[in-house]
Design an enzyme around this catalytic site. Structure first.
Site, PDB file in Angstrom:
ATOM      1  N   TYR A 247       0.879  -1.350   0.116  1.00 24.90           N
ATOM      2  CA  TYR A 247       0.076  -0.121  -0.009  1.00 24.90           C
ATOM      3  C   TYR A 247       0.946   1.538  -0.138  1.00 24.90           C
ATOM      4  O   TYR A 247       1.929   1.264   0.175  1.00 24.90           O
ATOM      5  CB  TYR A 247      -1.169   0.119   1.101  1.00 24.90           C
ATOM      6  CG  TYR A 247      -0.824  -0.065   2.531  1.00 24.90           C
ATOM      7  CD1 TYR A 247       0.483   0.210   3.015  1.00 24.90           C
ATOM      8  CD2 TYR A 247      -1.807  -0.068   3.389  1.00 24.90           C
ATOM      9  CE1 TYR A 247       0.612   0.122   4.164  1.00 24.90           C
ATOM     10  CE2 TYR A 247      -1.582  -0.016   4.866  1.00 24.90           C
ATOM     11  CZ  TYR A 247      -0.406   0.070   5.246  1.00 24.90           C
ATOM     12  OH  TYR A 247      -0.101   0.003   6.673  1.00 24.90           O
ATOM     13  N   GLU A 248       0.325   2.339  -0.061  1.00 25.54           N
ATOM     14  CA  GLU A 248       0.890   3.488  -0.446  1.00 25.54           C
ATOM     15  C   GLU A 248       2.021   3.600  -1.795  1.00 25.54           C
ATOM     16  O   GLU A 248       3.025   4.363  -1.393  1.00 25.54           O
ATOM     17  CB  GLU A 248       1.598   4.100   0.718  1.00 25.54           C
ATOM     18  CG  GLU A 248       0.520   4.043   2.153  1.00 25.54           C
ATOM     19  CD  GLU A 248      -0.772   4.872   2.149  1.00 25.54           C
ATOM     20  OE1 GLU A 248      -1.244   5.285   0.883  1.00 25.54           O
ATOM     21  OE2 GLU A 248      -1.462   4.961   3.161  1.00 25.54           O
ATOM     22  N   GLY A 249       1.592   2.858  -2.355  1.00 27.17           N
ATOM     23  CA  GLY A 249       2.503   2.724  -3.679  1.00 27.17           C
ATOM     24  C   GLY A 249       3.374   1.490  -3.577  1.00 27.17           C
ATOM     25  O   GLY A 249       3.931   1.286  -2.617  1.00 27.17           O
TER      26      GLY A 249
END
Lengths: 595, 595
Positions: free
Chosen positions: A441-443
């Site tokens: 997550y978050e990239g």
């Protein structure tokens, strides 16, 4: 179910003995009076909250998960709500917030230390408050005075929480494709319509309002990322007194069943003509949201340190207690029916890997956090810019390197426990499942690696990287003639040289074929990660050597862990160099149809 | 929820084109008439059962898990029982069993191909039948004629299933500590009393009887492993007609809540004066059980190939379908809103890693399985002995190398799917959770590594290893002057040389300090694993080159995957060499109290 001991001693070592945080703070007007004792008191209290309140809820949160009710309400696991109330009562949400909005005005480096322990003790619970603070930061940086006045005090007090709404069913990494629409209304607000997925804390029962930060496209905006704007869309519209008023058109449609972080609600959020207000300028939504995203990436790195640490603590506890077989060198505990498994070199390899990653990560993370404090508050613009460069360069390294390491470390924890590692009640398998999200997550880490190599290194001709390397060079110059430092300085010099040479090589290749960037990026990130860890481990060894005769065995452990890191983990750098040097051809040769 | 396509083409490639199984079978009297067509028909039918019957139950099995009822009965997930009935009706349990006991008498190499597909499609379900066959093998090898007559036909037909009961709460790896007792009874049976944990399939609802193979200590037996005997303890005692009769004193006390394989019941089994019969000689229980254990370890390797393959298939499917961002080299699908993510080199790196591990594992596994067939049935004792050596040497390599690889491969699968990889409904996170057990059970990979280095290599002065290396040397000699093979032969020669040199180094170090064995073992296993994969990938490349002009693009894919393996994965060997060479000191330095 194990234990969690807040790593107070090591955090103090990193902040004070390694990084001299007090000295940094003295240069920063908002923190100039902050002394070591005050910092330690805050961190100690935060540790106590994590171990006493949050950790006992970790297993139950995993077992119960969240529940979606027919009316779209979501219940969090038993105890989560009460723990949140305690957290708010104690004023924790305000820790690093702006005193103008009810904050306590402490630096982010202290905030991240608090978060590390929360995430270790209960990552699912910590996810609610971490994102909420991200929403606070984002509004603080980009919103109008009116929006700030309406929302920041509520977020700082913890009365309300916040979310970030980016992903849609058809787009995550590539936000340029997003379809959520915002129609301008006569009153200056917007009507936001669309579906967002994977919204952490999108709905829950811990607060009476939730503030969604939503990326959407204003009617008529251009396609791609330039047409994306940011909106604040509360679950309940603030009434005349600033309290939760009328229900807004945003509802949770479903919650995801995930591998881990079961206690954190992951929601599909449906926006149906929901009233929202523009944050910042139209078309600049992605940039505004990235304030939040960057802070989240650092937070993930810190979270991975926490999970690595708690996996280490519990694996070490088990390895000292579990009697099984004899040491290859002969019985170590002849009075017992078998030796504790910590006598076995391979068990020690796994434990030391966890320890070296947790402590190396801590050094990098708090060094980075201090630069973030400097970037935000140093009076000298040049220092702010330099610190900003270090933050930009090292954020993807901390996020991706530590999330890969945490996955490895939590898996080692399971292996040390054997069959018990695979069973829910021992807690170790939960750490591995919870840790698994961090590289996604978050990239994803693939994106972090491209961010590092393409955006942060190649785009400025390696300038930021060289400035970090100068720190290592200066340390090498200072220590290279010190006999007891040879074992650390020599491999550090080699690693430094390899990073610089390798960077030049990739830059040259990339000019011929852009696919070489993507082919090298993941390997490149691990090469840089190991170099950075080698630098911090050498510095930590220096401090430990300086204090070797204090009689404090903490330094003995630090030195042994440094030696382990250089001997057993750093050599992974060469594998990634070799794999990257093999180039793009072996990846691109196979026709897509043949996969 | 994805797909499962049985890898029929690749299995045929390995069995026929690479290994010429027909030729091997011709030497083995029980299989001399077995032709390629018959083998392929069996494998095709097994694949159909796996994809049509088992795969649709995989997600539901994970979601529902098993249920323990108050009376100690255990229900399996919806559909498991019915699938088992179909399996029995079709005669699958008898596949490789002895025709004297109702078996179909097919070789183990065909059995393992069947199992690979079952495990890929539904590892939890496959666990019931895999262990059951292990119990069959164990009794077939060690039990008296009377016991064989009573149990083997029931196991071969699948009317009854079997378990292996080794682990106790205080001992897993170190079975010498076990406490379960067996008291001799007047009728020649034994009364078995004790608690066993982690018993896969210990209780379930798929058959009317369960045959437990239990390690216990006969009253008065010496301590340690020499006092361990093996007993057969059925849930229901066979009556006069050989059917399930009186209920025996063995009951399921609880079932474990595990990270994965939720559909497979993992039971605490309480034996309370349960009636059992000795299998083989008193005090030789561990050796008898190891027949089952060794087969299980090969089965785990095969299972990991299956999971790696299904993770690959579904990741590749997603990567070709998911549109997100553009290729770094410019739009690859300009008519679409974004490119499919398979254009990205890092996505291809993950997919090719999965593919190279699945196919490399398949080559090793079926080569090993053919040696197992030869060990058991070749008329020439010398050939049996040679094959037995290869099986002994490569079993820990297949088990540990492939279970580590499967963990990596299933995690890559999650990463390719991004956030969707972390969500239950897409199935990918289940593969990762299910795969995780393989490096733990039937001897953790730490134990496998010690088994390889200490028992299989050092104990005979490297004899077995050198005999395997001679195969590689012969192939190198044959191919070293062939220009198109240079890219494979050169690195294979280097790897071969490194393995031999490294083995000598460790042998020398081990004489000074036995801790060096444990310090090197895990690294050693990965070094050997990569060398073995390099050997098989070079051989597969040779076959692919020979058939390059057939126009069958299967060979093009095989060749590209071979190139990828040598370029991107084999270099990991050097990391493990370097880490192992750093020796035991960095692992042993830290005082136990300082962990």
């Amino acid at each position: 179910m194990g234990q969690y001991l807040p790593p107070l001693r090591d955090t103090q070592f990193v902040l004070h003995e390694l990084l001299d945080a007090e000295q940094t703070f003295r240069q920063l007007p908002p923190y100039a009076d902050l002394d070591r004792q005050s910092i330690d008191q805050v961190i100690e209290a935060a540790g106590k909250f994590s171990s006493d309140v949050l950790f006992p809820l970790n297993l139950v949160g995993d077992r119960e998960g969240c529940t979606l009710h027919e009316d779209g309400a979501v219940s969090t696991p038993s105890g989560f709500k009460e723990a949140y109330a305690q957290y708010v009562d104690a004023g924790w949400p305000a820790l690093s917030c702006d005193p103008n909005y009810g904050g306590q005005g402490l630096p982010l480096s202290v905030y991240f230390a608090e978060k590390e322990m929360q995430c270790a003790a209960n990552q699912a619970w910590a996810g609610y408050v971490g994102l909420s603070h991200g929403a606070y930061e984002c509004l603080h940086a980009s919103a109008s005075a009116e929006i700030k006045a309406a929302y920041l005090p509520k977020l700082a007090s913890g009365e309300w929480t916040g979310t970030m709404c980016l992903t849609e069913p058809h787009c995550g990494t590539d936000l340029g494709l997003l379809r959520t629409k915002a129609e301008p209304q006569a009153d200056g607000s917007y009507a936001v319509t669309g579906t967002k997925i994977f919204i952490s804390g999108g709905e829950h029962d811990m607060t009476d309002n939730i503030v969604h930060l939503v990326l959407a496209r204003i009617a008529g905006a251009p396609p791609g990322v330039k047409g994306i704007s940011l909106f604040v869309v509360p679950k309940f519209l603030p009434d005349a007194n600033g309290e939760s008023g009328e229900r807004n058109g945003v509802r949770c449609g479903s919650i995801e069943h995930k591998m881990g972080i079961h206690g954190n609600s992951t929601c599909v959020m449906n926006f149906d003509d929901a009233k929202g207000w523009l944050v910042g300028e139209p078309g600049k939504g992605l940039a505004a949201m990235f304030v939040m995203m960057n802070a989240s990436r650092i937070l993930i790195g810190v979270q991975c340190i926490g999970l690595t640490d708690i996996a280490y603590q519990n694996a070490a506890l088990y390895a000292k207690d579990r009697l099984q077989s004899r040491a290859l060198t002969g019985p170590a505990a002849p009075d017992k029916p078998a030796d504790p498994i910590i006598v076995h070199p391979d068990v020690r390899r796994m434990l030391l890997t966890q320890k070296a990653y947790a402590e190396g990560g801590r050094a990098l993370a708090y060094w980075l956090a201090l630069h973030l404090d400097q970037e935000q508050t140093h009076p000298d613009a040049a220092v702010r810019a330099q610190s900003g460069e270090m933050v930009a360069l090292m954020t993807p390294v901390l996020k991706a390197f530590m999330s890969d390491n945490a996955l490895e470390a939590t898996n080692h924890g399971m292996m040390v426990l054997g069959g018990h590692g695979y069973i829910h009640e021992w807690g170790m398998e939960q750490f591995a499942r919870d840790a698994r999200i961090s590289s996604i997550y978050e990239g994803t880490n693939t994106i972090q690696a491209l961010d590092l190599l393409n955006r942060k290194v190649l785009s400025d001709g390696g300038g930021k990287l060289r400035r970090f390397c100068q720190l290592a060079t200066a340390f090498v110059e200072e220590q290279r003639r010190v006999p007891e430092m040879q074992e650390f300085i020599t491999p550090l010099m080699v690693a430094l040289d390899k990073v610089l040479t390798f960077t030049d090589e990739i830059a040259a290749r990339a000019q011929q074929d852009a696919a070489e960037i993507g082919a090298a990026s993941t390997h490149y990130l691990r090469v840089v990660g190991h170099f950075v860890f080698a630098y911090f481990w050498a510095r930590m060894a220096r401090v430990a050597l300086d204090k070797a005769d204090t009689g404090d065995r903490f330094y003995e452990a630090k030195l042994a862990t440094a030696r382990f890191y250089f001997a057993k983990l750093l050599p992974e750098l060469d594998y990634h160099l070799a794999a990257a040097r093999a180039g793009a051809a072996p990846l691109m040769e196979l026709d897509e149809a043949l996969f």
